[in-house]
Structures are given as C-alpha cells and as structure tokens.
Design an enzyme around this catalytic site. Structure first.
Site, PDB file in Angstrom:
ATOM      1  N   LYS A  53     -38.458 -35.723  46.035  1.00 24.48           N
ATOM      2  CA  LYS A  53     -37.944 -34.977  44.883  1.00 24.48           C
ATOM      3  C   LYS A  53     -37.335 -33.658  45.343  1.00 24.48           C
ATOM      4  O   LYS A  53     -36.243 -33.259  44.918  1.00 24.48           O
ATOM      5  CB  LYS A  53     -39.059 -34.710  43.864  1.00 24.48           C
ATOM      6  CG  LYS A  53     -39.441 -35.937  43.065  1.00 24.48           C
ATOM      7  CD  LYS A  53     -40.730 -35.747  42.265  1.00 24.48           C
ATOM      8  CE  LYS A  53     -41.134 -37.065  41.621  1.00 24.48           C
ATOM      9  NZ  LYS A  53     -42.464 -37.047  41.004  1.00 24.48           N
ATOM     10  N   GLN A  97     -47.289 -33.377  39.515  1.00 25.20           N
ATOM     11  CA  GLN A  97     -47.371 -34.734  40.057  1.00 25.20           C
ATOM     12  C   GLN A  97     -48.691 -35.391  39.662  1.00 25.20           C
ATOM     13  O   GLN A  97     -49.760 -34.780  39.787  1.00 25.20           O
ATOM     14  CB  GLN A  97     -47.219 -34.674  41.585  1.00 25.20           C
ATOM     15  CG  GLN A  97     -47.162 -36.031  42.262  1.00 25.20           C
ATOM     16  CD  GLN A  97     -45.920 -36.852  41.921  1.00 25.20           C
ATOM     17  OE1 GLN A  97     -44.861 -36.324  41.615  1.00 25.20           O
ATOM     18  NE2 GLN A  97     -46.060 -38.160  41.945  1.00 25.20           N
ATOM     19  N   ASP A 120     -40.648 -34.415  32.745  1.00 18.57           N
ATOM     20  CA  ASP A 120     -41.266 -35.737  32.857  1.00 18.57           C
ATOM     21  C   ASP A 120     -41.365 -36.431  31.502  1.00 18.57           C
ATOM     22  O   ASP A 120     -41.583 -37.633  31.437  1.00 18.57           O
ATOM     23  CB  ASP A 120     -42.711 -35.577  33.375  1.00 18.57           C
ATOM     24  CG  ASP A 120     -42.858 -35.954  34.830  1.00 18.57           C
ATOM     25  OD1 ASP A 120     -42.079 -36.794  35.305  1.00 18.57           O
ATOM     26  OD2 ASP A 120     -43.754 -35.404  35.477  1.00 18.57           O
TER      27      ASP A 120
END
Ligand code: GUN
Length: 287
Positions: A53, A97, A120
C-alpha cells in the site's frame, strides 16, 4: 479454457491515470492526497499488504505515512493515534490494517475513524450509507472486483451471483454492490448446506472464504465468471487462492489469478478513494 482477468495490468493502468490526476490536483489546488496506514503487531501477511500500500501510494504521488505499533499496544494508545490523524488536515485517508490483535476492540477503533477519512468504508456510517443506497466510501476489495467486472464487460443485470464468505470486509459489501447492479445474489458461508450445488447456480462466483483451494470444479457452472479473493499459503509457503485455479480455469469463462487478480485492484481502489476524499475536502459539506 477461461480468459484470465489481469487485475495487475488493469490496476497499473488505473494507478498511472490516478498519478496524473494527483499531479493535476497539486498544480490546480495545491494539495496532495495523504494516506496514513496504521499497523499494529507483526502479522506477516499484514506487513506485506501494508508495504504494498505504501509503495503504491508513493508511486502515485501521494503523501504516505505508515505507523507501526507493537503487538502490546492498548486500545487507548491506538485510539489516540487515530484521533491525531482525524485532526491532521494533511491526511485524507486513514486505514487501520486488520486483523488487530485479539485484545483490541476492533469495533471501537473503526468507530473512532472519522467517516470522511474512512477510506476502507468500514465505519458503521459508511456501511449504513452503502446499504441504503448512498454510497460514499466503499470497502476496497469489493469495489475493485466491481471495477474488474465492468472493465471485462461482464453482464450483471438479471444474472445469478453467488458470494462465498460473509465478512464485513468482502462478502457483505460485495453482495450489496452486485444487488445494486441488478444481479440476483446468494450470500453463502461455511454453514451453508449443499454449497457446491448452490455455487453451481452462479453466473458470477465470488469466493472469499479464506481456505486454500477450497473451490474445485464441482462448485462451478461451465462458462461462469470466477473471482478469487483468497490469499493463503500452502504447505510450501506458496501463495494460493481459495479456488483450485488449474481445474476451474478449464471450465470457467473468466477467472482471476492469485496473485495478480483481486489484490492489486484493492490497493487501486484505496488510492482512488483517498484521492476522492481529498477532492471532497476542498468543498466542505454544507451544514
Ligand atoms: N485486511 C485485509 N483486507 C483489508 C482491507 O481491505 N483493509 C484493512 N484495513 N485491513 C484488511
């Protein structure tokens, strides 16, 4: 033999376009989209994802920061870190994460991320918006899958789609995005009875169950489109999907490989949503 969906190639093109948009944004508005990724602990798979990422964000011209916190981090410390980035105008996207270590209250952490920065799409506000037809931030993996289906011109309207796996990250939002495109969707999971039979009804089969080579050709209708979200290691440490690629590719019409299928598209959507969040920050919501 199925055509292979080149997620990596498509992601590369989209990220190159995005890099141009980022350069334009800098020139026109003087801002750079910023993404912070927070990683707690040392889960090896998460470390790889986070590195990818970061690398992609930098390549597209983003401001990119990665916060690495030890496994022993408390809820309180993590919440403070999230709040710091909620307040920091240089960052338009915050990603924590998952999975988090067991002792951390995941829902509490996801709830703490400002919905405007929740790239997200895991905050209940964004999830609720998605399900009520007002999509803003969409979970990146299903969003990337929809992009691939669109690019490969897979017809969805009136088609039968079966999603295997009901996670908040993939299965549930995936089902919703397919419904939005007028597919008829069955959302299945580990307790579904007669799973191979149910999967064989699918024109589009999306597999996100997290078990290596779980889906064999007995699960697949000849000519189906098969999307494999799995990222598993076999006994030799090789990365494998949830689908037994070799035998399923013989009967499917289109199939994603692992690696090089869904994964790169997930990162692309993350960057696109961060870019869009930066754009929205230029014109704050009207009260
Ligand atoms: N872990 C596995 N997939 C994801 C994802 O899309 N976002 C986050 N935050 N964690 C993940």
């Amino acid at each position: 033999m199925a055509q292979i969906i080149d997620g990596k190639g498509l992601a590369g093109k989209l990220q190159a376009n995005l890099a141009k948009s980022v350069a334009d944004m800098k020139e026109t508005y003087g801002i750079t989209p910023g993404l912070v990724v927070i990683l707690v602990g040392d889960n090896p798979a998460s470390q790889v994802y986070v590195r990818n990422k970061e690398r992609s964000a930098l390549a597209a011209g983003f401001l990119s920061e990665t916060v690495r916190l030890p496994e022993s981090t408390t809820d309180e410390t993590l919440l403070k870190e999230v709040e710091k980035y909620n307040q920091d105008d240089r960052f338009h996207g915050i990603l924590v994460q998952l999975p988090l270590p067991e002792h951390i209250d995941e829902q509490k952490v996801l709830l703490a991320i400002s919905p405007e920065k929740d790239v997200d799409g895991f905050h209940p506000t964004n999830m609720g918006n998605l399900w009520s037809g007002n999509r803003v931030m969409v979970p990146c993996t299903p969003a990337g899958i929809m992009k691939m289906l669109e690019f490969y011109q897979v017809p969805l309207e009136g088609k039968t789609a079966v999603v295997v796996g009901r996670s908040n990250i993939v299965g549930k939002p995936m089902a919703h995005l397919l419904i939005e495109q007028n597919a008829t969707v069955t959302l299945t999971h580990s307790k579904t009875q007669h799973l191979p039979e149910v999967c064989r009804t699918a024109d589009i089969l999306v597999v996100a169950i997290g078990r290596g080579h779980f889906v064999t050709k007995e699960f697949v209708k000849p000519g189906a489109v098969v999307i494999d979200v799995g990222m598993n290691r076999d006994e030799t440490g090789k990365l494998i999907g949830d689908v037994k690629f070799d035998e399923v590719a013989e009967i499917a019409s289109l199939i994603t490989p692992v690696p090089g299928g869904v994964g790169p598209m997930t990162i692309t959507m993350l960057l696109e949503q961060t870019y869009e969040a930066a754009m929205r920050s230029l014109s704050p919501k009207e009260e």
